[in-house]
Design an enzyme around this catalytic site. Sequence first.
Site, PDB file in Angstrom:
ATOM      1  N   ASP A  39      23.534  -1.681 -11.806  1.00 39.05           N
ATOM      2  CA  ASP A  39      23.812  -0.267 -12.049  1.00 39.05           C
ATOM      3  C   ASP A  39      23.703   0.010 -13.535  1.00 39.05           C
ATOM      4  O   ASP A  39      23.950  -0.851 -14.374  1.00 39.05           O
ATOM      5  CB  ASP A  39      25.209   0.116 -11.542  1.00 39.05           C
ATOM      6  CG  ASP A  39      25.319   1.597 -11.200  1.00 39.05           C
ATOM      7  OD1 ASP A  39      25.388   1.930  -9.995  1.00 39.05           O
ATOM      8  OD2 ASP A  39      25.326   2.424 -12.150  1.00 39.05           O
ATOM      9  N   ASP A  65      19.066  -0.843 -15.832  1.00 35.19           N
ATOM     10  CA  ASP A  65      18.443   0.434 -15.519  1.00 35.19           C
ATOM     11  C   ASP A  65      17.200   0.123 -14.682  1.00 35.19           C
ATOM     12  O   ASP A  65      16.314  -0.611 -15.142  1.00 35.19           O
ATOM     13  CB  ASP A  65      18.052   1.120 -16.848  1.00 35.19           C
ATOM     14  CG  ASP A  65      17.441   2.492 -16.637  1.00 35.19           C
ATOM     15  OD1 ASP A  65      16.869   2.734 -15.562  1.00 35.19           O
ATOM     16  OD2 ASP A  65      17.536   3.325 -17.556  1.00 35.19           O
ATOM     17  N   ASN A  92      18.889   1.697  -3.770  1.00 36.99           N
ATOM     18  CA  ASN A  92      19.806   2.817  -3.554  1.00 36.99           C
ATOM     19  C   ASN A  92      19.941   3.730  -4.779  1.00 36.99           C
ATOM     20  O   ASN A  92      20.280   4.901  -4.635  1.00 36.99           O
ATOM     21  CB  ASN A  92      21.178   2.244  -3.159  1.00 36.99           C
ATOM     22  CG  ASN A  92      22.287   3.274  -3.227  1.00 36.99           C
ATOM     23  OD1 ASN A  92      22.412   4.129  -2.364  1.00 36.99           O
ATOM     24  ND2 ASN A  92      23.107   3.213  -4.279  1.00 36.99           N
ATOM     25  N   TYR A 156      13.300  16.173  -6.325  1.00 40.49           N
ATOM     26  CA  TYR A 156      14.054  15.194  -5.517  1.00 40.49           C
ATOM     27  C   TYR A 156      13.397  14.997  -4.153  1.00 40.49           C
ATOM     28  O   TYR A 156      13.159  13.859  -3.718  1.00 40.49           O
ATOM     29  CB  TYR A 156      15.483  15.712  -5.370  1.00 40.49           C
ATOM     30  CG  TYR A 156      16.426  14.798  -4.630  1.00 40.49           C
ATOM     31  CD1 TYR A 156      16.924  13.645  -5.222  1.00 40.49           C
ATOM     32  CD2 TYR A 156      16.863  15.115  -3.343  1.00 40.49           C
ATOM     33  CE1 TYR A 156      17.820  12.817  -4.552  1.00 40.49           C
ATOM     34  CE2 TYR A 156      17.759  14.298  -2.661  1.00 40.49           C
ATOM     35  CZ  TYR A 156      18.237  13.150  -3.276  1.00 40.49           C
ATOM     36  OH  TYR A 156      19.124  12.344  -2.608  1.00 40.49           O
ATOM     37  N   LYS A 160      11.814  11.586  -2.525  1.00 46.73           N
ATOM     38  CA  LYS A 160      12.368  10.978  -1.309  1.00 46.73           C
ATOM     39  C   LYS A 160      11.337  10.987  -0.170  1.00 46.73           C
ATOM     40  O   LYS A 160      11.375  10.118   0.705  1.00 46.73           O
ATOM     41  CB  LYS A 160      13.658  11.682  -0.903  1.00 46.73           C
ATOM     42  CG  LYS A 160      14.789  11.538  -1.938  1.00 46.73           C
ATOM     43  CD  LYS A 160      15.196  10.100  -2.156  1.00 46.73           C
ATOM     44  CE  LYS A 160      16.464   9.958  -2.987  1.00 46.73           C
ATOM     45  NZ  LYS A 160      16.878   8.556  -3.148  1.00 46.73           N
TER      46      LYS A 160
HETATM   47  P1  NAP Z   1      25.958   8.208  -7.014  1.00 45.87           P
HETATM   48  O1  NAP Z   1      27.385   8.357  -6.607  1.00 45.87           O
HETATM   49  O2  NAP Z   1      25.443   8.980  -8.180  1.00 45.87           O
HETATM   50  O3  NAP Z   1      25.701   6.645  -7.236  1.00 45.87           O
HETATM   51  C1  NAP Z   1      24.439   6.196  -7.637  1.00 45.87           C
HETATM   52  C2  NAP Z   1      24.641   5.136  -8.702  1.00 45.87           C
HETATM   53  O4  NAP Z   1      23.345   4.779  -9.212  1.00 45.87           O
HETATM   54  C3  NAP Z   1      25.441   5.663  -9.899  1.00 45.87           C
HETATM   55  O5  NAP Z   1      26.323   4.678 -10.385  1.00 45.87           O
HETATM   56  C4  NAP Z   1      24.328   5.959 -10.879  1.00 45.87           C
HETATM   57  O6  NAP Z   1      24.717   6.039 -12.238  1.00 45.87           O
HETATM   58  C5  NAP Z   1      23.403   4.801 -10.610  1.00 45.87           C
HETATM   59  N1  NAP Z   1      22.086   5.023 -11.229  1.00 45.87           N
HETATM   60  C6  NAP Z   1      21.485   6.198 -11.501  1.00 45.87           C
HETATM   61  N2  NAP Z   1      20.327   5.992 -12.138  1.00 45.87           N
HETATM   62  C7  NAP Z   1      20.201   4.651 -12.284  1.00 45.87           C
HETATM   63  C8  NAP Z   1      19.229   3.819 -12.898  1.00 45.87           C
HETATM   64  N3  NAP Z   1      18.164   4.341 -13.513  1.00 45.87           N
HETATM   65  N4  NAP Z   1      19.418   2.495 -12.855  1.00 45.87           N
HETATM   66  C9  NAP Z   1      20.501   1.946 -12.265  1.00 45.87           C
HETATM   67  N5  NAP Z   1      21.465   2.679 -11.699  1.00 45.87           N
HETATM   68  C10 NAP Z   1      21.318   4.023 -11.698  1.00 45.87           C
HETATM   69  O7  NAP Z   1      24.961   8.546  -5.779  1.00 45.87           O
HETATM   70  P2  NAP Z   1      25.212   8.503  -4.189  1.00 45.87           P
HETATM   71  O8  NAP Z   1      25.598   9.869  -3.745  1.00 45.87           O
HETATM   72  O9  NAP Z   1      26.035   7.345  -3.807  1.00 45.87           O
HETATM   73  O10 NAP Z   1      23.697   8.306  -3.704  1.00 45.87           O
HETATM   74  C11 NAP Z   1      23.116   7.023  -3.537  1.00 45.87           C
HETATM   75  C12 NAP Z   1      21.718   7.199  -2.961  1.00 45.87           C
HETATM   76  O11 NAP Z   1      21.778   7.949  -1.760  1.00 45.87           O
HETATM   77  C13 NAP Z   1      20.769   7.949  -3.892  1.00 45.87           C
HETATM   78  O12 NAP Z   1      19.465   7.401  -3.796  1.00 45.87           O
HETATM   79  C14 NAP Z   1      20.776   9.364  -3.327  1.00 45.87           C
HETATM   80  O13 NAP Z   1      19.586  10.059  -3.630  1.00 45.87           O
HETATM   81  C15 NAP Z   1      20.911   9.083  -1.853  1.00 45.87           C
HETATM   82  N6  NAP Z   1      21.476  10.196  -1.081  1.00 45.87           N
HETATM   83  C16 NAP Z   1      22.762  10.613  -1.291  1.00 45.87           C
HETATM   84  C17 NAP Z   1      23.268  11.668  -0.530  1.00 45.87           C
HETATM   85  C18 NAP Z   1      24.669  12.168  -0.685  1.00 45.87           C
HETATM   86  O14 NAP Z   1      25.027  13.146  -0.027  1.00 45.87           O
HETATM   87  N7  NAP Z   1      25.508  11.560  -1.507  1.00 45.87           N
HETATM   88  C19 NAP Z   1      22.441  12.305   0.423  1.00 45.87           C
HETATM   89  C20 NAP Z   1      21.148  11.850   0.580  1.00 45.87           C
HETATM   90  C21 NAP Z   1      20.685  10.787  -0.158  1.00 45.87           C
HETATM   91  P3  NAP Z   1      24.817   7.534 -12.938  1.00 45.87           P
HETATM   92  O15 NAP Z   1      26.050   8.139 -12.408  1.00 45.87           O
HETATM   93  O16 NAP Z   1      24.857   7.263 -14.396  1.00 45.87           O
HETATM   94  O17 NAP Z   1      23.601   8.311 -12.526  1.00 45.87           O
END
Ligand code: NAP
Length: 256
Positions: A39, A65, A92, A156, A160
């Site tokens: 992360d 990253d 993820n 986005y 995706k």
């Molecule tokens: P989240 O809470 O933001 O967690 C994602 C983690 O990835 C965060 O710690 C983030 O850090 C980290 N990250 C971001 N950019 C990165 C990079 N370049 N290298 C390494 N780590 C990185 O997101 P989430 O809601 O759990 O979502 C996880 C996945 O599910 C994502 O791919 C998202 O698009 C997908 N998704 C989520 C939802 C939803 O409703 N939550 C719905 C559909 C799809 P930062 O906070 O610094 O960015």
Amino acid sequence: MNPGRLQGRVAIITGGARGIGKAIAFKIVQEGALVSLLDILGDLVAQTAEELRAIGGKALGLKADVRQKEKVGQAVQRTLDHFGRMDILVNNAGIVQPALLEDVKEEDWEAVVNTNLKGTLICTRAVLPTMKKNRYGKIINIGSRSSLGKELRTVYSATKAGLIGMTRTWALELAPHNINVNYVGPGPIATELFKASNPEDSPKTRALVNGIPLKRMGEPEDVANLVSFLASDESSFITGQAIFICGGLTVGIAHY
Ligand code: NAP
């Protein structure tokens, strides 16, 4: 901890410090996997790995990253050095920069495309030599229901949807190496971050839930359960598939 269907398997989960990635980590550790969390949030990923060790799991928390090839390569090597093998990759890590079509900034395009698409490419290429050598691998790309279209998600949704194409292509290229590649497309998932900015009884949250056929938000554990299945040998005849986990939203859309 009881032996589970992922006993002894080693998994790398990107974006594993919190949210859906963290829930996946807890689920697969409970199924017997050893996990390496990558992360960008260094302190938080270390803390999450500590929480996993506190429940008896074996976990590494690595700051990396996904856009940086060298750092990802080092993290994969550390995983191999530490655990001695590598079987599962969950791509993820992902970001979103909501904007109307007219308002999309070029820097947002760069950031979202580089994280969601290029990051997935970099991480997958970093694990491939090991998976090919072992003739074993499970790659799970976390996409989104938004790949089918959603307001304010020009970049986005493009990334995706692009991941579906990558998943299907890699499934074909990697099948001869016994590597399965699948895509999981979550719908609205109530992560801690979501809950913090969307109180359960707010009109906005109620309207969102009302639009979901199953009339509830998804939980990170819903996604984790599916990923755990796709990471296991119970799904060994499934590859190249996009599975939406969104309470029926995709079906709901088909009605209109
Ligand atoms: P989240 O809470 O933001 O967690 C994602 C983690 O990835 C965060 O710690 C983030 O850090 C980290 N990250 C971001 N950019 C990165 C990079 N370049 N290298 C390494 N780590 C990185 O997101 P989430 O809601 O759990 O979502 C996880 C996945 O599910 C994502 O791919 C998202 O698009 C997908 N998704 C989520 C939802 C939803 O409703 N939550 C719905 C559909 C799809 P930062 O906070 O610094 O960015």
